[in-house]
Scaffold this motif. Sequence first.
Motif, PDB file in Angstrom:
ATOM      1  N   GLU A   1    -137.208  31.349  39.601  1.00 50.82           N
ATOM      2  CA  GLU A   1    -136.353  31.508  40.773  1.00 50.82           C
ATOM      3  C   GLU A   1    -137.199  31.308  42.023  1.00 50.82           C
ATOM      4  O   GLU A   1    -138.273  31.903  42.176  1.00 50.82           O
ATOM      5  CB  GLU A   1    -135.686  32.874  40.779  1.00 50.82           C
TER       6      GLU A   1
ATOM      7  N   ASN B   1    -129.804  32.252  49.158  1.00 50.90           N
ATOM      8  CA  ASN B   1    -130.466  33.542  49.016  1.00 50.90           C
ATOM      9  C   ASN B   1    -130.297  34.411  50.252  1.00 50.90           C
ATOM     10  O   ASN B   1    -130.159  35.638  50.154  1.00 50.90           O
ATOM     11  CB  ASN B   1    -131.942  33.343  48.691  1.00 50.90           C
TER      12      ASN B   1
ATOM     13  N   VAL C   1    -131.119  26.381  48.573  1.00 54.91           N
ATOM     14  CA  VAL C   1    -131.384  27.648  47.894  1.00 54.91           C
ATOM     15  C   VAL C   1    -131.741  28.743  48.898  1.00 54.91           C
ATOM     16  O   VAL C   1    -131.339  29.900  48.737  1.00 54.91           O
ATOM     17  CB  VAL C   1    -132.511  27.467  46.846  1.00 54.91           C
ATOM     18  N   GLN C   2    -132.473  28.399  49.923  1.00 52.95           N
ATOM     19  CA  GLN C   2    -132.819  29.389  50.932  1.00 52.95           C
ATOM     20  C   GLN C   2    -131.565  29.934  51.611  1.00 52.95           C
ATOM     21  O   GLN C   2    -131.431  31.150  51.829  1.00 52.95           O
ATOM     22  CB  GLN C   2    -133.759  28.789  51.968  1.00 52.95           C
TER      23      GLN C   2
ATOM     24  N   THR D   1    -136.869  24.185  37.077  1.00 60.12           N
ATOM     25  CA  THR D   1    -137.502  24.875  38.207  1.00 60.12           C
ATOM     26  C   THR D   1    -138.955  25.193  37.898  1.00 60.12           C
ATOM     27  O   THR D   1    -139.843  25.006  38.742  1.00 60.12           O
ATOM     28  CB  THR D   1    -136.739  26.165  38.548  1.00 60.12           C
TER      29      THR D   1
ATOM     30  N   ALA E   1    -136.766  32.264  45.046  1.00 58.17           N
ATOM     31  CA  ALA E   1    -136.936  33.470  45.855  1.00 58.17           C
ATOM     32  C   ALA E   1    -138.191  34.223  45.436  1.00 58.17           C
ATOM     33  O   ALA E   1    -138.899  34.797  46.279  1.00 58.17           O
ATOM     34  CB  ALA E   1    -135.702  34.365  45.734  1.00 58.17           C
TER      35      ALA E   1
ATOM     36  N   SER F   1    -130.138  29.636  36.713  1.00 54.42           N
ATOM     37  CA  SER F   1    -130.480  30.844  37.466  1.00 54.42           C
ATOM     38  C   SER F   1    -129.381  31.149  38.475  1.00 54.42           C
ATOM     39  O   SER F   1    -128.512  30.314  38.740  1.00 54.42           O
ATOM     40  CB  SER F   1    -131.802  30.639  38.201  1.00 54.42           C
TER      41      SER F   1
ATOM     42  N   GLU G   1    -129.632  30.951  41.440  1.00 52.92           N
ATOM     43  CA  GLU G   1    -129.805  29.997  42.526  1.00 52.92           C
ATOM     44  C   GLU G   1    -129.144  28.655  42.224  1.00 52.92           C
ATOM     45  O   GLU G   1    -129.196  27.726  43.030  1.00 52.92           O
ATOM     46  CB  GLU G   1    -131.291  29.797  42.811  1.00 52.92           C
TER      47      GLU G   1
ATOM     48  N   ARG H   1    -126.860  35.826  49.964  1.00 56.65           N
ATOM     49  CA  ARG H   1    -126.802  36.887  48.942  1.00 56.65           C
ATOM     50  C   ARG H   1    -127.430  38.165  49.442  1.00 56.65           C
ATOM     51  O   ARG H   1    -126.923  39.266  49.197  1.00 56.65           O
ATOM     52  CB  ARG H   1    -127.521  36.421  47.672  1.00 56.65           C
TER      53      ARG H   1
END
Length: 349
Positions: free
Chosen positions: A84, A343, A339-340, A129, A86, A120, A122, A346
């Motif tokens: 992941e 996240n 993805v940023q 990944t 993050a 994942s 994400e 979230r």
Amino acid sequence: MVSLDVVHASNARLRELGPGLVALFVGGTSGIGEYTLKAFVKHSVSPRVYLVGRNASSAERIIEECRGLNKDGKIEFIKADVSELAEVDRACKEIAAKEKSINLILQTQGNLNLRGRDESPEGLARKFTLNFYSRMRFTSNLLPLLRAATTSPPGFARSVSVLGAGHEGSINLDDLELKTTFSTTTCADQSITMNDFMAEQFAAREPSVSFMQTSPGVVNTGLARELPFWARVAMKGLTPVVKLFATGADETGERQLFHATSGMYPPAKPLAGSAVASGVPLPTGMAIGTGSDGKVGSGGYIVSPVGDITGNAKLLSDYRAKGVSQIVWDHAYSIFERVQKLNESRNAS
């Protein structure tokens, strides 16, 4: 082929780079990463090492064993599941809070499970990944620290991705993240080729740092533990055969350390006035390696298990002519941005 004698002689000179080298080993709690980490600690002077992985008990064992190899070395474990992004970002922030520069990044994270596209939170395939996105993210996040290492003695900085150099396969340009066409084979083919372009693109942008993808060859790393029961049984039955041509732990660690530190693979523009900015000086008669772009000493390398320059030259050349190297680069950063944002959303909810 670089002889094992040359490898050992080069690694024994690693101390010439001086004390206090800082290194990051991702996926170093077992297998190739562990073997290389131990070789690095053994041959360097007062190193500071960050070990990123999932297995805390294995990390504790490795740290204890490294104390016996070098009492002046300092090793810190950062527990993270780097399937992941993050978690990659969190580990990088922790390192950046403690270090102003970093000399070496060596990444070996991966798995051999056969679960298919294990996605994942994400929205990315965990295996893909591990093989590509996390590796590029670590290097991207820590570029300021790599860059900083090149501005003062010894001036040495290198990023190494250990995966499958020389075993490049086709890239599906219509499904770069393997959303709909994932398989174990397509993941391997695509991630290996994308790792080549990652090294090439970083080298072109950061001429004071060298980047490479290497191959470890056949090594008994213990990754088979993630296979289903039937596959583990089959692998166990093949172990006596595999051992006949597999590279041992010590040799694997020494050879990967050579790739990670030898002046055979210099950056395009090493720090002027430093004899070791390109790495451990080459012995007389040995030639500097040719980069993936066909230029000697260009800073981006594809390296075989025994130190030779490798890679599927025709495949890479054809892709390069179509602009695929740049496409891969742009794709990765678009994934990072997506993805940023995900996240951040979230975490805010």
